[in-house]
Design a protein around this motif. Structure first.
Motif, PDB file in Angstrom:
ATOM      1  N   HIS A 236       0.827  -1.213   0.000  1.00  0.00           N
ATOM      2  CA  HIS A 236       0.000   0.000   0.000  1.00  0.00           C
ATOM      3  C   HIS A 236       0.861   1.263   0.000  1.00  0.00           C
ATOM      4  CE1 HIS A 236      -3.779  -2.201   0.833  1.00  0.00           C
ATOM      5  NE2 HIS A 236      -2.986  -3.018   1.484  1.00  0.00           N
ATOM      6  N   ASP A 253      -7.022   0.156  10.175  1.00  0.00           N
ATOM      7  CA  ASP A 253      -8.361   0.586   9.783  1.00  0.00           C
ATOM      8  C   ASP A 253      -8.381   2.103   9.573  1.00  0.00           C
ATOM      9  OD1 ASP A 253     -11.134   0.077   9.371  1.00  0.00           O
ATOM     10  OD2 ASP A 253     -11.510   1.034  11.303  1.00  0.00           O
ATOM     11  N   GLY A 256      -7.013   3.182   6.394  1.00  0.00           N
ATOM     12  CA  GLY A 256      -7.730   2.769   5.185  1.00  0.00           C
ATOM     13  C   GLY A 256      -7.325   1.418   4.652  1.00  0.00           C
ATOM     14  N   GLU A 258      -7.890  -2.383   4.476  1.00  0.00           N
ATOM     15  CA  GLU A 258      -8.968  -3.314   4.810  1.00  0.00           C
ATOM     16  C   GLU A 258      -8.398  -4.535   5.509  1.00  0.00           C
ATOM     17  OE1 GLU A 258     -11.965  -4.348   1.980  1.00  0.00           O
ATOM     18  OE2 GLU A 258     -11.718  -2.415   0.981  1.00  0.00           O
ATOM     19  N   THR A 259      -9.057  -4.953   6.565  1.00  0.00           N
ATOM     20  CA  THR A 259      -8.587  -6.109   7.332  1.00  0.00           C
ATOM     21  C   THR A 259      -9.760  -7.041   7.584  1.00  0.00           C
ATOM     22  OG1 THR A 259      -8.988  -4.804   9.311  1.00  0.00           O
ATOM     23  CG2 THR A 259      -6.715  -4.927   8.541  1.00  0.00           C
ATOM     24  N   CYS A 271      -7.477 -12.277  11.795  1.00  0.00           N
ATOM     25  CA  CYS A 271      -6.777 -11.016  11.534  1.00  0.00           C
ATOM     26  C   CYS A 271      -5.287 -11.218  11.258  1.00  0.00           C
ATOM     27  CB  CYS A 271      -6.924 -10.096  12.743  1.00  0.00           C
ATOM     28  SG  CYS A 271      -6.092 -10.789  14.181  1.00  0.00           S
ATOM     29  N   SER A 315      -0.619  -7.055   3.527  1.00  0.00           N
ATOM     30  CA  SER A 315      -2.048  -7.223   3.756  1.00  0.00           C
ATOM     31  C   SER A 315      -2.569  -8.292   2.801  1.00  0.00           C
ATOM     32  CB  SER A 315      -2.786  -5.908   3.520  1.00  0.00           C
ATOM     33  OG  SER A 315      -2.850  -5.643   2.141  1.00  0.00           O
ATOM     34  N   TYR A 317      -4.819  -7.743   0.690  1.00  0.00           N
ATOM     35  CA  TYR A 317      -5.383  -7.047  -0.479  1.00  0.00           C
ATOM     36  C   TYR A 317      -4.669  -7.494  -1.764  1.00  0.00           C
ATOM     37  CZ  TYR A 317      -6.371  -3.263  -3.745  1.00  0.00           C
ATOM     38  OH  TYR A 317      -6.739  -2.550  -4.845  1.00  0.00           O
TER      39      TYR A 317
END
Ligand code: FES
Length: 321
Positions: A236, A253, A256, A258-259, A271, A315, A317
């Motif tokens: 990110h 969070d 920004g 996402e988890t 998590c 992450s 993502y």
């Protein structure tokens, strides 16, 4: 719903009991192992949710929870300690992820520090059960000092000499207590992560069935001090500071990212994030990752675990290709 504080009582110098009356129309009923989720106004006016176990058999009118004052925590306990009789709190209905099964041929309860809270009602319920059925129940309860052994009077009333209190840092002989438990017996435990890990090791070494070990943690007891640390997430192009009064999950969070999460107590593993590099040290505060995984330092449960120094994480993502 809202609940009003109708009484406060210090059960040790650092543990305060809150008696809460739910708003009219709601009965204060619950089963052993249940907890309330409570909204507290922590540092910087941020609303945070905390889970507190319900303590002891109830009267159907009120709930009792007990809060340990953590001066180096994330501010939730200090916010609770600032409340007075008559104040109102936003609470959930009781939830239970730590239910007591009364079908076992014997029980061992193990509590460490404030981890006693869910086990008080279990001891009371099992004490009655033992008197009716003869099923054996033993309890081990450890705290740093004798003055921190909250609710010992209730436990002795429930289980008599079958409660053994330990004070100080000397290790408790979990192996001997597990060896004395009948085959098929169940162990219920709550306390700091190092104690839970020791109980899990002893349970495995004894060859006991994993499903007969039931545990709950409060996800706040680390090896290292709770302080700010830095997190980089190259995916990110992000570098953030996780403040001392905020979890890694909350900081992600807010940035920004996402988890995924569910329990927020270090139990479910939803998590868990990949760790790409550690410049410093991870303070694993979950009970989901194995000891081997914790030592490998390749994953971290973002809801409770922290670090000292800088972590580089990935992450989940993945952009659509
Ligand atoms: S949300 Fe369950 S371990 Fe973090």
């Amino acid at each position: 719903m809202q609940a009003q504080i109708v009484a406060l009582r210090d059960v040790t110098p650092t543990v305060r009991e809150f008696e809460l009356r739910p708003e009219p129309g709601f009965a204060a009923t619950y089963e052993p192992g249940s907890h309330l989720q409570v909204q507290v106004m922590a540092a910087h006016g941020k609303l945070q949710t905390r889970s507190y176990s319900l303590v002891g058999e109830g009267d159907g009118q009120c709930w009792r929870i007990a809060v340990k004052r953590l001066d180096d925590g994330r501010g939730g306990s200090l916010a609770m300690w600032r409340l007075a009789v008559g104040d109102r709190l936003q609470v959930s209905a009781p939830q239970n992820h730590f239910a007591l099964d009364l079908s076992a041929p014997g029980y061992l309860l193990v509590a460490g520090g404030i981890g006693i809270t869910p086990l008080v009602m279990m001891a009371e319920r099992l004490g009655d059960h033992a008197r009716r059925t003869g099923v054996p129940v033993k309890m081990l309860y450890g705290a740093r000092h004798a003055g921190e052994l909250a609710y010992l009077d209730k436990l002795r009333a429930a289980l008599g000499d079958d409660v053994v209190a330990h004070e100080g840092a000397a290790p408790i002989d979990f192996a001997a207590a597990i060896a004395a438990l009948p085959a098929g017996g169940q162990l219920y435990t709550c306390g700091p992560v190092p104690m839970l890990e020791a109980v899990k090791r002893a349970w495995q070494a004894a060859g006991r069935a994993p499903a007969d070990l039931r545990f709950e943690t409060f996800g706040s007891s680390g090896r290292l001090p709770t302080q700010a640390f830095t997190v980089r997430i190259p995916r990110h192009d992000l570098a953030i500071t996780v403040p001392a009064d905020c979890t890694l999950l909350e900081a992600l969070d807010a940035a920004g990212v996402e988890t995924l999460w569910d329990c927020k107590r270090g139990e479910c593993g939803l998590c868990a994030m990949d760790v790409l590099a550690v410049d410093g040290e991870i303070d694993h505060r979950d009970v989901f990752l194995s000891e081997h995984e914790k030592q490998a330092a390749t994953r971290i449960c973002a809801c409770v675990s922290r670090a000292v120094g800088t972590l580089t994480l990935d992450s989940a993502y993945r952009p659509d290709s």
